[in-house]
Design a protein around this motif. Structure first.
Motif, PDB file in Angstrom:
ATOM      1  N   LYS A  11      79.071 -64.641 103.284  1.00  0.00           N
ATOM      2  CA  LYS A  11      79.148 -63.488 102.369  1.00  0.00           C
ATOM      3  C   LYS A  11      77.842 -63.335 101.602  1.00  0.00           C
ATOM      4  CE  LYS A  11      83.669 -62.508 102.457  1.00  0.00           C
ATOM      5  NZ  LYS A  11      84.159 -61.177 102.851  1.00  0.00           N
ATOM      6  N   LEU A  12      77.544 -62.080 101.278  1.00  0.00           N
ATOM      7  CA  LEU A  12      76.445 -61.831 100.357  1.00  0.00           C
ATOM      8  C   LEU A  12      77.050 -61.893  98.955  1.00  0.00           C
ATOM      9  CD1 LEU A  12      73.527 -61.184 100.967  1.00  0.00           C
ATOM     10  CD2 LEU A  12      74.102 -58.773 101.029  1.00  0.00           C
ATOM     11  N   VAL A  13      76.539 -62.782  98.091  1.00  0.00           N
ATOM     12  CA  VAL A  13      77.157 -62.935  96.772  1.00  0.00           C
ATOM     13  C   VAL A  13      76.347 -62.281  95.655  1.00  0.00           C
ATOM     14  CG1 VAL A  13      78.438 -65.030  97.387  1.00  0.00           C
ATOM     15  CG2 VAL A  13      76.165 -65.235  96.349  1.00  0.00           C
ATOM     16  N   GLU A  14      75.053 -62.069  95.884  1.00  0.00           N
ATOM     17  CA  GLU A  14      74.245 -61.382  94.879  1.00  0.00           C
ATOM     18  C   GLU A  14      73.049 -60.720  95.550  1.00  0.00           C
ATOM     19  OE1 GLU A  14      73.434 -63.677  91.355  1.00  0.00           O
ATOM     20  OE2 GLU A  14      72.485 -61.985  90.333  1.00  0.00           O
ATOM     21  N   VAL A  15      72.715 -59.526  95.082  1.00  0.00           N
ATOM     22  CA  VAL A  15      71.539 -58.793  95.568  1.00  0.00           C
ATOM     23  C   VAL A  15      70.840 -58.216  94.351  1.00  0.00           C
ATOM     24  CG1 VAL A  15      70.689 -56.866  96.983  1.00  0.00           C
ATOM     25  CG2 VAL A  15      72.762 -58.076  97.680  1.00  0.00           C
ATOM     26  N   GLY A  16      69.525 -58.276  94.341  1.00  0.00           N
ATOM     27  CA  GLY A  16      68.815 -57.662  93.219  1.00  0.00           C
ATOM     28  C   GLY A  16      67.325 -57.682  93.419  1.00  0.00           C
ATOM     29  N   SER A  17      66.629 -57.044  92.497  1.00  0.00           N
ATOM     30  CA  SER A  17      65.174 -57.073  92.547  1.00  0.00           C
ATOM     31  C   SER A  17      64.722 -58.520  92.365  1.00  0.00           C
ATOM     32  CB  SER A  17      64.597 -56.206  91.433  1.00  0.00           C
ATOM     33  OG  SER A  17      64.867 -56.811  90.184  1.00  0.00           O
ATOM     34  N   HIS A  18      63.508 -58.773  92.754  1.00  0.00           N
ATOM     35  CA  HIS A  18      62.928 -60.101  92.569  1.00  0.00           C
ATOM     36  C   HIS A  18      63.135 -60.589  91.139  1.00  0.00           C
ATOM     37  CE1 HIS A  18      59.553 -62.661  91.362  1.00  0.00           C
ATOM     38  NE2 HIS A  18      59.600 -63.152  92.579  1.00  0.00           N
ATOM     39  N   ASP A  19      62.804 -59.735  90.174  1.00  0.00           N
ATOM     40  CA  ASP A  19      62.900 -60.156  88.770  1.00  0.00           C
ATOM     41  C   ASP A  19      64.346 -60.377  88.342  1.00  0.00           C
ATOM     42  OD1 ASP A  19      60.230 -60.026  88.749  1.00  0.00           O
ATOM     43  OD2 ASP A  19      60.067 -58.218  87.499  1.00  0.00           O
ATOM     44  N   ALA A  20      65.242 -59.493  88.787  1.00  0.00           N
ATOM     45  CA  ALA A  20      66.646 -59.654  88.406  1.00  0.00           C
ATOM     46  C   ALA A  20      67.188 -60.994  88.906  1.00  0.00           C
ATOM     47  CB  ALA A  20      67.482 -58.502  88.960  1.00  0.00           C
ATOM     48  N   ILE A  21      66.859 -61.320  90.157  1.00  0.00           N
ATOM     49  CA  ILE A  21      67.400 -62.553  90.736  1.00  0.00           C
ATOM     50  C   ILE A  21      66.758 -63.795  90.110  1.00  0.00           C
ATOM     51  CG2 ILE A  21      67.574 -63.941  92.861  1.00  0.00           C
ATOM     52  CD1 ILE A  21      69.507 -61.603  92.864  1.00  0.00           C
TER      53      ILE A  21
ATOM     54  N   GLY B 123      73.843 -54.417  87.102  1.00  0.00           N
ATOM     55  CA  GLY B 123      72.611 -54.174  86.360  1.00  0.00           C
ATOM     56  C   GLY B 123      71.828 -53.041  86.975  1.00  0.00           C
ATOM     57  N   GLU B 124      70.571 -52.940  86.557  1.00  0.00           N
ATOM     58  CA  GLU B 124      69.745 -51.818  87.016  1.00  0.00           C
ATOM     59  C   GLU B 124      69.206 -52.039  88.424  1.00  0.00           C
ATOM     60  OE1 GLU B 124      66.714 -51.261  84.058  1.00  0.00           O
ATOM     61  OE2 GLU B 124      68.259 -51.048  82.509  1.00  0.00           O
ATOM     62  N   ASP B 125      68.756 -50.941  89.016  1.00  0.00           N
ATOM     63  CA  ASP B 125      68.087 -50.947  90.302  1.00  0.00           C
ATOM     64  C   ASP B 125      68.852 -51.733  91.367  1.00  0.00           C
ATOM     65  OD1 ASP B 125      66.116 -50.248  92.099  1.00  0.00           O
ATOM     66  OD2 ASP B 125      64.872 -51.995  91.670  1.00  0.00           O
ATOM     67  N   GLY B 126      70.141 -51.437  91.439  1.00  0.00           N
ATOM     68  CA  GLY B 126      70.943 -52.028  92.515  1.00  0.00           C
ATOM     69  C   GLY B 126      71.170 -53.520  92.397  1.00  0.00           C
ATOM     70  N   HIS B 127      71.250 -54.030  91.168  1.00  0.00           N
ATOM     71  CA  HIS B 127      71.607 -55.444  90.997  1.00  0.00           C
ATOM     72  C   HIS B 127      73.116 -55.579  91.199  1.00  0.00           C
ATOM     73  CE1 HIS B 127      71.235 -59.335  88.342  1.00  0.00           C
ATOM     74  NE2 HIS B 127      71.638 -59.573  89.577  1.00  0.00           N
ATOM     75  N   LEU B 128      73.502 -56.320  92.230  1.00  0.00           N
ATOM     76  CA  LEU B 128      74.912 -56.461  92.597  1.00  0.00           C
ATOM     77  C   LEU B 128      75.306 -57.936  92.567  1.00  0.00           C
ATOM     78  CD1 LEU B 128      74.761 -54.332  95.905  1.00  0.00           C
ATOM     79  CD2 LEU B 128      75.417 -53.485  93.645  1.00  0.00           C
ATOM     80  N   ALA B 129      76.532 -58.211  92.169  1.00  0.00           N
ATOM     81  CA  ALA B 129      77.034 -59.587  92.262  1.00  0.00           C
ATOM     82  C   ALA B 129      78.523 -59.551  92.561  1.00  0.00           C
ATOM     83  CB  ALA B 129      76.757 -60.352  90.967  1.00  0.00           C
ATOM     84  N   ALA B 130      78.991 -60.581  93.265  1.00  0.00           N
ATOM     85  CA  ALA B 130      80.411 -60.689  93.602  1.00  0.00           C
ATOM     86  C   ALA B 130      81.008 -61.845  92.817  1.00  0.00           C
ATOM     87  CB  ALA B 130      80.576 -60.917  95.105  1.00  0.00           C
ATOM     88  N   CYS B 131      81.489 -61.552  91.622  1.00  0.00           N
ATOM     89  CA  CYS B 131      82.075 -62.601  90.774  1.00  0.00           C
ATOM     90  C   CYS B 131      83.025 -61.949  89.783  1.00  0.00           C
ATOM     91  CB  CYS B 131      80.960 -63.341  90.033  1.00  0.00           C
ATOM     92  SG  CYS B 131      81.563 -64.603  88.911  1.00  0.00           S
TER      93      CYS B 131
END
Ligand SMILES: Nc1ncnc2c1ncn2[C@@H]1O[C@H](COP(=O)(O)OP(=O)(O)OP(=O)(O)O)[C@@H](O)[C@H]1O
Ligand code: SF4
Ligand SMILES: [Mg+2]
Length: 316
Positions: free
Chosen positions: A231-241, A305-313
């Motif tokens: 599973k993909l659990v988190e996606v985000g910009s370099h800085d967000a991650i 969060g901003e710019d497509g910051h996604l998390a599955a939690c």
């Protein structure tokens, strides 16, 4: 930035073969994964060994047939293409492998390794091909001397440069770099990473950069996806991650980077088997924050969060 690749609900299971015909279980290597890759970016994909990174990369560019989901490339649904049309699209998507020794045919010379893509796709005259492979070789920092060498006569870094030249042969748009520098010495890693970065600038390439090494991904990525057990659990910009990770698994992974200033989070237990993943949140067996809901309900990847910051939690 516009979207180049849309992966929608990708699923790839491998049947488990252990000789028992009633065994219907399978390895859920990639399970309902959706994400976008933007044109011109480097999308880093990280996660522990066996979490499905390579399978996702291969499924994305049709090296593996999908069990479910679809890939939209440049607005085109790849599954809707006829064989001949798919072959044309394949030219736009190339793959650089982890182990240059294993991915180059040991019985043929560098020259023929580089000519192969032109032959397969019937591109160019003999003279055009000859010129192009000399150009490619120079572009990756090798010379015509290497044309008549066999792979075993080259160093690891040189072999990977040949692999990169081969990937570049047909002017691709997207290159999946699967652990492309993991097998190389640290000093050579930096050289090959710099080469990949130069090539990206010169040829407007988009990279899916797969690595279990978070420091390397940190160095090269514009955006990052974190995988756990298919599973993909988190996606985000370099800085967000890297600066404000939200998923407990991402936080634990990042805490293991030496010198990043946070206390190391040691996860208890092993990664469960991908043929029998935990119900609910797949990470719940190792998560320090789990609640009863985590065991019964699967969290979906949602905006945090901003710019497509996604998390599955479930836990904010
Ligand atoms: N061709 C295959 N047949 C059967 N099972 C496979 C195959 N390829 C991968 N798997 C299984 O699928 C799961 C995901 O494997 P994958 O190679 O995609 O992980 P990975 O994240 O790339 O790991 P690594 O960091 O070790 O390269 C693993 O359990 C693996 O054993
Ligand atoms: S959903 Fe629950 S178990 Fe999963 S990562 Fe979040 S807190 Fe942990
Ligand atoms: Mg892999």
């Amino acid at each position: 930035m516009d979207v180049m690749v849309q992966a929608q609900g990708l699923r790839k299971y491998f049947p488990l073969r252990d000789g028992r015909i009633w065994n219907r279980r399978s390895v859920k290597a990639v399970d309902n994964v959706s994400f976008d890759i933007r044109r011109g970016e480097t999308f880093g994909l990280v996660g522990e060994s066996g979490c499905g990174k390579s399978t996702l990369g291969r499924s994305l560019i049709s090296l593996y047939p999908l069990d479910a989901g679809r890939v939209i490339f440049d607005g085109q649904d790849l599954a809707a293409l006829k064989k001949g049309e798919l072959k044309k699209f394949r030219k736009k998507m190339q793959f650089i492998f982890q182990d240059p020794s294993a991915s180059l045919n040991p019985r043929i010379k560098v020259k023929d390794i580089l000519l192969e893509p032109f032959r397969i796709h019937r591109v160019g005259t003999a003279e055009e091909r000859r010129q192009k492979i000399r150009f490619l070789l120079e572009r990756v920092g090798l010379s015509k001397y290497h044309l008549s060498r066999y792979p075993h006569e080259l160093s690891g870094g040189q072999k990977q440069r040949v692999g990169i030249a081969r990937a570049l042969a047909l002017n691709p748009e997207l290159i999946v770099c699967d652990e492309a520098v993991s097998a190389l010495d640290v000093s050579i890693q930096a050289q090959v990473l710099n080469l990949l970065s130069d090539l990206q600038g010169d040829y407007h390439l988009t990279y899916l950069f797969i690595s279990h090494n978070l420091s390397v991904v940190h160095h090269v990525s514009d955006r990052v996806g974190v995988m756990y057990l298919g599973k993909l659990v988190e996606v985000g910009s370099h800085d967000a991650i890297y600066a404000s990770p939200l998923h407990p698994y991402t936080r634990a992974l990042l805490s293991a980077i030496p010198g990043n200033g946070v206390d190391r989070i040691i996860l208890q237990g092993d990664v469960p088997s991908p043929s029998n993943p935990p119900a609910g949140c797949r990470f719940h067996t190792r998560c320090p924050y789990k609640t009863p809901r985590c065991v019964s309900e699967e969290p979906i990847l949602r905006n945090v969060g901003e710019d497509g910051h996604l998390a599955a939690c479930h836990v904010p």
